[in-house]
Design an enzyme around this catalytic site. Structure first.
Site, PDB file in Angstrom:
ATOM      1  N   GLU A  47       0.844  -1.197   0.000  1.00 26.92           N
ATOM      2  CA  GLU A  47       0.000   0.000   0.000  1.00 26.92           C
ATOM      3  C   GLU A  47       0.877   1.244   0.000  1.00 26.92           C
ATOM      4  O   GLU A  47       1.627   1.477   0.952  1.00 26.92           O
ATOM      5  CB  GLU A  47      -0.918   0.026   1.222  1.00 26.92           C
ATOM      6  CG  GLU A  47      -1.754   1.297   1.306  1.00 26.92           C
ATOM      7  CD  GLU A  47      -2.484   1.472   2.628  1.00 26.92           C
ATOM      8  OE1 GLU A  47      -2.856   2.619   2.944  1.00 26.92           O
ATOM      9  OE2 GLU A  47      -2.675   0.468   3.353  1.00 26.92           O
ATOM     10  N   ARG A  51       0.344  10.445   0.143  1.00 24.86           N
ATOM     11  CA  ARG A  51       0.642  11.558   1.057  1.00 24.86           C
ATOM     12  C   ARG A  51       1.855  12.360   0.618  1.00 24.86           C
ATOM     13  O   ARG A  51       2.236  13.316   1.294  1.00 24.86           O
ATOM     14  CB  ARG A  51       0.884  11.029   2.469  1.00 24.86           C
ATOM     15  CG  ARG A  51      -0.283  10.274   3.066  1.00 24.86           C
ATOM     16  CD  ARG A  51       0.043   9.780   4.451  1.00 24.86           C
ATOM     17  NE  ARG A  51      -0.899   8.769   4.915  1.00 24.86           N
ATOM     18  CZ  ARG A  51      -0.738   8.061   6.022  1.00 24.86           C
ATOM     19  NH1 ARG A  51       0.323   8.262   6.779  1.00 24.86           N
ATOM     20  NH2 ARG A  51      -1.641   7.143   6.369  1.00 24.86           N
ATOM     21  N   LYS A 134     -11.176  -2.218   6.087  1.00 27.47           N
ATOM     22  CA  LYS A 134     -10.015  -1.779   6.867  1.00 27.47           C
ATOM     23  C   LYS A 134     -10.519  -1.264   8.218  1.00 27.47           C
ATOM     24  O   LYS A 134     -11.473  -0.480   8.266  1.00 27.47           O
ATOM     25  CB  LYS A 134      -9.290  -0.656   6.106  1.00 27.47           C
ATOM     26  CG  LYS A 134      -8.199   0.069   6.880  1.00 27.47           C
ATOM     27  CD  LYS A 134      -7.631   1.182   6.012  1.00 27.47           C
ATOM     28  CE  LYS A 134      -6.597   2.019   6.760  1.00 27.47           C
ATOM     29  NZ  LYS A 134      -6.001   3.062   5.890  1.00 27.47           N
TER      30      LYS A 134
END
Length: 213
Positions: A47, A51, A134
């Protein structure tokens, strides 16, 4: 992509290894060797969080690594979804879920691991056909005891807890029947990435791959 197909694919990706590395890539040049080290260590599902300015290019580089499945994390808007898919992401991860985000993922054919922290959030996603979620932020939301409690009345939902998961507490999450894998950043510490210590990262990945889900 239907919600059922998305959840099935997300579950397959989560089942590839007990830990999904959560990666913040700041330098694109490190992306491919980082992915190669993690995949070689037995952690093929990666993943990359959106950001940093380098994130999309990093996804594109990591997508070239054989045996890996590269996803985009921190999906928040439909534009994030489209950019991630264009970069080569094969799945998406979000801290929560909105109707617009879910619709964009379905339109782009991008399997989504949507975030939920409460029973109500999990139930709303289940109502839409999503049963692989999640659990975020895991530790701040009560940790493994909270996830165990949520699982009792909702056994049909599986989770990938992320947020505060570490070598010290990973086993407590992975021992739960409603946990398929966990997301963690410790397998790719910034200092090892900066030093180009790919052997060190591969060793951390091998240790994490031995954890039992």
């Amino acid at each position: 992509m239907t919600p059922q197909d998305a959840s099935r694919r997300a579950r397959e990706i989560c089942g590839m290894a007990p830990i999904v590395p959560v990666l913040v890539v700041k330098d694109t040049s490190t992306a491919r060797p980082l992915a190669e080290a993690l995949v070689a260590g037995g952690l093929p599902a990666l993943e990359v969080t959106l950001r940093t300015p380098a994130a999309l290019e990093a996804i594109a580089e990591m997508a070239k690594v054989p045996g890996g499945a590269v996803g985009a994390g921190t999906l928040v808007t439909p534009d994030d979804v489209r950019a991630a898919k264009a970069a080569g992401a094969t799945f998406g991860v979000s801290p929560g879920a909105t109707d617009a985000l879910i619709a964009a993922c379905e339109a782009e054919g991008l399997p989504l691991l949507a975030g939920a922290a409460t029973a109500s959030e999990a139930m709303r996603l289940l109502e839409r056909g999503y049963d692989m979620l999640k659990f975020f932020p895991a530790e701040a939301s009560g940790g493994a005891p909270a996830l165990k409690a949520i699982g009792a009345p909702l056994p049909q939902i599986s989770f990938c807890p992320t947020g505060g998961v570490s070598p010290a507490n990973a086993a407590s999450y992975l021992s739960l029947p409603n946990v398929v894998c966990a997301g963690g950043s410790w397998v790719a510490p910034a200092e090892l990435v900066a030093a180009g210590d790919w052997a060190g990262i591969e060793a951390l990945a091998r240790e994490a791959a031995l954890l039992e889900a």
